[in-house]
Design an enzyme around this catalytic site. Structure first.
Site, short mmCIF file in Angstrom:
data_model
loop_
_atom_site.label_atom_id
_atom_site.label_comp_id
_atom_site.label_asym_id
_atom_site.label_seq_id
_atom_site.Cartn_x
_atom_site.Cartn_y
_atom_site.Cartn_z
N SER A 259 0.85 -1.19 0.00
CA SER A 259 0.00 0.00 0.00
C SER A 259 0.88 1.24 0.00
O SER A 259 2.11 1.15 0.03
CB SER A 259 -0.91 0.01 1.24
OG SER A 259 -0.14 0.16 2.42
N LYS A 260 0.25 2.40 -0.02
CA LYS A 260 0.99 3.66 -0.14
C LYS A 260 1.91 3.91 1.04
O LYS A 260 2.88 4.68 0.92
CB LYS A 260 0.00 4.82 -0.29
CG LYS A 260 -0.77 4.77 -1.61
CD LYS A 260 -1.78 5.89 -1.73
CE LYS A 260 -2.55 5.80 -3.04
NZ LYS A 260 -3.57 6.85 -3.17
N ARG A 261 1.65 3.28 2.19
CA ARG A 261 2.55 3.51 3.33
C ARG A 261 3.92 2.87 3.09
O ARG A 261 4.89 3.20 3.79
CB ARG A 261 1.93 2.96 4.62
CG ARG A 261 1.85 1.44 4.71
CD ARG A 261 1.33 1.04 6.08
NE ARG A 261 1.13 -0.39 6.17
CZ ARG A 261 0.02 -1.02 5.80
NH1 ARG A 261 -0.98 -0.31 5.27
NH2 ARG A 261 -0.09 -2.33 5.91
#
Length: 490
Positions: A259-261
């Site tokens: 994910s974007k994290r």
């Protein structure tokens, strides 16, 4: 079903291409091409709330950049169009009505706030039926006719068998079965006539003669519903290949779904960071598939030649940005200086224009094997545009036995030798500098260290003193050397 291998990529037009989606498209493409088959692009836009303007063009641009070329699709055409689901509504309605006629679907007039549904939820019955109490499943025909005459809105639901099991074979995960009593009577056609994904993809895959459905493991739980639809309509289901998820590394060392994290997760984001599309595609191909060899750098033709389903892994793949850096760096090393210079220019600010094409090509040749992605170019060359404000202790170098005081002794010699250079080219500078250093009696490393610091204001640079002098030019080089001398003289 077609004797010819046919696969498809069916993204939602959300304006984003996640690495997991790109891998699905790539594997479907590679499998089709490895078997002399066809690869289709289909846009699944039944969820209009997620529709993003220009998303179809974005998907086309992304696939083109990744060198994934459909045989059929919205902009290409083909014998199985339209290839956008919102343009196929009459087709879905026809087959939904056919399922009703065959006794495998029914009109549901309930709403979430209906009295029947509310009572069932309070009694706990809805949970037993996967969230819907099937209040309309066995309505008498006269009641259905009455509701239709009244103009009541309805959805069409798939009538699941209440006993037994539904099973299928998956090319990656083997035999998978589900108890039918756990399957909800899913909506297949909504009130507005728009089909749900679980219905439309079955209809489209059959009518488009898809032989192999390649998608993520998140669709495994939906597959028994799809298999039943094939059975209800008297169609042979395709082969199913469910790919494990792509994971990302967390700070604590654990992994979770990418994910974007974890960083950039989209193809276009990675390109914007300075990764080559071919390198991204190459790396993504290895996220869950093994060529069963030590080879890691592949052309698209080589991937097509070697790709097979036997190489797919059941285990989740972990996206490793360091490994992507390495792959991209290998692509840089294989490029010509001119191609690298052209690609790096967008990441170099005003410097290419400032120093001119000849010097930019010369500098790019120095950078090509020093960076692993284009967005590292700026930090490598920033000192050419502006000398950093560095401290005098940067002149200290234990290995070369240099101190700021020693630098104050060496820099005047550096300047006097360089003043003799007639032709300010790498060859012209070296022709004077090399014998001048030898004549001075100063060791080469000791001589060059204070010159490098004064010229660049940093310990590590692309190229050595000669290269820096050439790119900076005579006037700027002497200005910096004099400024460095003044700094160490205090």
């Amino acid at each position: 079903m077609s004797d010819r291998i046919r696969t498809r990529f069916a993204p939602s037009p959300t304006g984003y291409m996640h690495i997991g989606n790109l891998r699905t498209a790539l594997y479907a493409y590679l499998f089709a091409k490895a078997n002399d088959g066809d690869f289709l692009l289909r846009i699944e836009d039944t969820d209009q709330k997620r529709f993003v303007a220009d998303a179809v063009d974005f998907i086309n641009r992304t696939l083109a950049a990744a060198h994934i070329v459909p045989n059929e699709g919205p902009d290409i055409g083909g014998d199985c169009g339209p290839y956008i689901q919102s343009q196929r509504l009459d087709i879905y309605k026809k087959y939904a009505e056919e399922l009703i006629a065959r006794g495998h679907a029914y009109r549901c007039f309930c709403s979430d706030s209906s009295e029947e549904q509310h009572e069932a939820q309070e009694a706990g019955d809805a949970k037993a039926f996967g969230g819907y109490n099937r209040a309309c499943r066995d309505l008498p025909q006269e009641t259905i006719d009455q509701y239709l005459a009244e103009g009541r809105p309805y959805v069409i639901r798939q009538k699941m068998p209440l006993t037994g099991e539904t099973a299928f074979n998956d090319a990656v995960h083997g035999h998978i079965s589900f108890q039918n009593e756990t399957l909800e009577d899913q909506v297949i056609l909504k009130q507005d006539g728009m089909p749900t994904y679980n219905f439309a993809n079955v209809i489209d895959d059959h009518l488009m003669s898809i032989t192999h459905v390649i998608r993520g493991t998140e669709f495994i739980t939906s597959t028994p519903k799809h298999v039943l639809l094939y059975q209800f309509l008297g169609w042979e289901p395709p082969a199913f290949i469910h790919l494990p998820p792509v994971m990302g590394k967390n700070e604590d060392g654990s992994v979770s779904k990418l994910s974007k994290r974890h960083g950039a997760t989209g193809f276009s984001q990675l390109v914007d960071m300075g990764y080559l599309p071919e390198a991204i595609t190459n790396y993504v191909a290895l996220l869950g598939w093994s060529p069963k060899s030590e080879q890691e750098i592949f052309t698209m033709d080589e991937l097509i030649e070697k790709f097979n389903l036997d190489g797919l892994s059941k285990s989740p793949a972990v996206f490793d940005y360091n490994k992507l850096d390495w792959v991209n760096g290998e692509y840089f090393k294989a490029m010509s200086d001119a191609d690298f210079a052209a690609g790096a220019k967008a990441f170099a600010g005003e410097l290419p224009e400032k120093i001119g094409e000849e010097k930019w090509l010369y500098l790019a040749a120095l950078l090509r094997t020093r960076v692993s992605r284009y967005n590292q170019v700026g930090e490598q060359i920033g000192f050419f545009s502006q000398l950093p404000d560095y401290a005098t202790d940067l002149f200290a170098n234990k290995r070369n036995k240099v101190t700021p005081e020693k630098a104050a002794e060496i820099l005047p010699t550096v300047i006097s030798i360089l003043e003799k250079v007639q032709e300010w080219t790498p060859e012209g500078i070296d022709a004077v500098l090399q014998p001048g250093v030898a004549e001075s009696g100063i060791k080469m490393g000791t001589f060059m260290w204070p010159a490098r610091i004064a010229l660049s204001g940093q310990k590590v640079t692309p190229g050595g003193v000669t290269e820096i002098l050439y790119i900076l030019g005579r006037e700027e080089s002497f200005r910096r050397l004099q400024a460095g001398l003044a700094k160490v003289q205090g």
